[in-house]
Enzyme design. Structure first.
Site, PDB file in Angstrom:
ATOM      1  N   GLU A  15       0.833  -1.208   0.000  1.00 52.89           N
ATOM      2  CA  GLU A  15       0.000   0.000   0.000  1.00 52.89           C
ATOM      3  C   GLU A  15       0.863   1.251   0.000  1.00 52.89           C
ATOM      4  OE1 GLU A  15      -3.143   0.362  -1.168  1.00 52.89           O
ATOM      5  OE2 GLU A  15      -3.771  -1.030   0.386  1.00 52.89           O
ATOM      6  N   ASP A  18       2.964   1.944  -4.920  1.00 53.72           N
ATOM      7  CA  ASP A  18       2.912   1.938  -6.388  1.00 53.72           C
ATOM      8  C   ASP A  18       3.370   3.251  -6.998  1.00 53.72           C
ATOM      9  OD1 ASP A  18       0.531   3.227  -5.554  1.00 53.72           O
ATOM     10  OD2 ASP A  18      -0.516   2.644  -7.384  1.00 53.72           O
ATOM     11  N   ALA A  98     -15.111   2.674  -0.948  1.00 55.29           N
ATOM     12  CA  ALA A  98     -14.711   1.530  -0.121  1.00 55.29           C
ATOM     13  C   ALA A  98     -13.247   1.156  -0.322  1.00 55.29           C
ATOM     14  CB  ALA A  98     -15.605   0.318  -0.426  1.00 55.29           C
ATOM     15  N   GLY A  99     -12.526   1.940  -1.126  1.00 59.56           N
ATOM     16  CA  GLY A  99     -11.118   1.647  -1.369  1.00 59.56           C
ATOM     17  C   GLY A  99     -10.913   0.520  -2.362  1.00 59.56           C
ATOM     18  N   GLU A 135      -6.666  10.267 -14.662  1.00 62.89           N
ATOM     19  CA  GLU A 135      -6.832  10.525 -13.227  1.00 62.89           C
ATOM     20  C   GLU A 135      -5.816  11.540 -12.707  1.00 62.89           C
ATOM     21  OE1 GLU A 135      -7.909   8.149  -9.142  1.00 62.89           O
ATOM     22  OE2 GLU A 135      -8.223   7.296 -11.116  1.00 62.89           O
ATOM     23  N   ASP A 147      -3.909   0.495  -9.864  1.00 61.87           N
ATOM     24  CA  ASP A 147      -5.342   0.275 -10.036  1.00 61.87           C
ATOM     25  C   ASP A 147      -5.711   0.050 -11.499  1.00 61.87           C
ATOM     26  OD1 ASP A 147      -5.407   0.701  -7.347  1.00 61.87           O
ATOM     27  OD2 ASP A 147      -6.409   2.646  -7.437  1.00 61.87           O
ATOM     28  N   TYR A 197      -3.686  12.222   0.552  1.00 64.54           N
ATOM     29  CA  TYR A 197      -3.053  11.320  -0.410  1.00 64.54           C
ATOM     30  C   TYR A 197      -2.000  12.077  -1.213  1.00 64.54           C
ATOM     31  CZ  TYR A 197      -2.590   8.006  -4.292  1.00 64.54           C
ATOM     32  OH  TYR A 197      -2.092   7.136  -5.229  1.00 64.54           O
TER      33      TYR A 197
END
Length: 353
Positions: A15, A18, A98-99, A135, A147, A197
């Site tokens: 986590e 990336d 919800a991730g 994104e 992702d 983030y």
């Protein structure tokens, strides 16, 4: 009319690595976004989940869910391809917030659909690049590549051991035997998630500047002594998490589920104490599950500050543990979590009904 389906994902471990040239270990799940796409004389977007239709005479950014679609259109045109305005109907059983990367699923489903409808013949890597570009540069979330890569390359019954520094990958069988993975959605999404983030990304970039390194792959544990306490914590998490990913790959290959469980717990502690992206709700879920029979490991997943907890449990044990958790969680937070059963899934593809 054909639909184009892209899955959500769960990252077993790795986590916030990336976007730091690190290792990740995700797999796609059987929750997904589907889109129907056809050329139109204006932009029309309908979402079944949002119960909303938006019609635009011209291309524009709205600061809403439609930006993920518009971002893909923009990114495709930035690559030199020509399209016309489109009508996009969105269907989903993937929980938002919800991730589970609903945004990447929408981006990849849209990119693949536009490629098919307009005959662009975009290859898999190009689909990933377009989703990431949309994104990062259009929506404004400085995401990593995991992702979108998972939404494209995923394979049922396998996780992907991905090196984000060079996009080399290996399929790893999900050898869990008498154990299972499930998700518990905290049903919490704190407002600071997006801003924090991006802040973590900036802190990691500062680490590289302070150490005069091009990549986290060039950093050693000895280098950490040259950082201030905050940056040292951030860097330590990334280095430790990369180790946990490689150990988890070994655990899966050898069906060492107890090792995998302990690594999940270690990852959560690191995300809580070193990277500081957890929250009271997800900490409570993980802490509660540590004392439940049949639960081998748990950790928060996704960007943090809410979202879901991944749970590794002996088959048949998750239901009882969740029922006990549900009561305590409601007493503490005044709301209930949601248990989400998951299975592995393939990457983006066309669905013809």
């Amino acid at each position: 009319m054909p639909r184009f389906r892209a899955p959500g994902r769960v990252n077993i471990i790795g986590e916030h690595t990336d976007y730091n040239d690190g290792f990740v270990l995700p797999f796609a799940i059987d929750k997904y976004v589907e889109v129907e796409i056809k050329p139109s004389d204006k932009y029309i977007f309908t979402s079944q989940m949002m119960n909303e239709t938006i019609s635009l005479e011209k291309f524009q950014k709205l600061g809403k869910w439609t930006d993920y679609i518009m971002g893909v259109v923009w990114a495709i045109e930035q690559e030199g391809y020509k399209t016309t305005p489109v009508q996009v109907n969105v269907f989903s059983n993937l929980p938002v917030g919800a991730g589970l990367s609903s945004s990447a699923a929408l981006e990849i489903a849209t990119a693949y659909g536009i490629s098919e409808v307009f005959g662009l013949k975009l290859d898999k890597i190009k689909l990933v690049q377009i989703g990431v570009k949309a994104e990062r540069e259009f929506v404004g979330v400085r995401c990593g590549v995991m992702d979108q890569f998972t939404a494209v390359f995923a394979k049922k019954d396998f996780a992907i051991f991905l090196d984000t520094s060079n996009l080399k990958y290996e399929y790893v069988p999900l050898n869990l035997n008498d154990f299972e993975l499930a998700l518990i959605d905290s049903n919490t999404k704190h407002e600071l998630s997006s801003s924090e983030y991006n802040k973590r990304r900036e802190e990691c970039e500062t680490v590289l500047k302070k150490l005069n390194k091009k990549s986290f792959r060039d950093i050693s544990y000895d280098d950490l002594a040259r950082l201030d306490p905050l940056l040292r914590k951030r860097a330590r998490h990334v280095l430790d998490e990369n180790k946990r990913v490689t150990l988890s790959v070994r655990a899966l290959k050898n069906s060492e589920v107890f090792l995998l469980g302990s690594l999940l717990y270690e990852s959560h502690v690191s995300l809580r104490d070193l990277y500081e992206v957890s929250c009271d709700e997800t900490d409570f879920i993980v802490g509660f599950l540590r004392g439940e029979l049949g639960i081998l490991g748990a950790r928060m997943v996704g960007g943090g500050f809410g979202g879901s907890v991944l749970v590794l449990a002996r088959a048949g044990c998750i239901k009882g543990a969740f029922e006990e958790l549900e009561k305590s969680y409601f007493e503490r937070f005044g709301k209930k979590p949601t248990l989400i059963r998951i299975n592995s899934n393939d990457g983006v593809h066309m669905v013809v009904e």
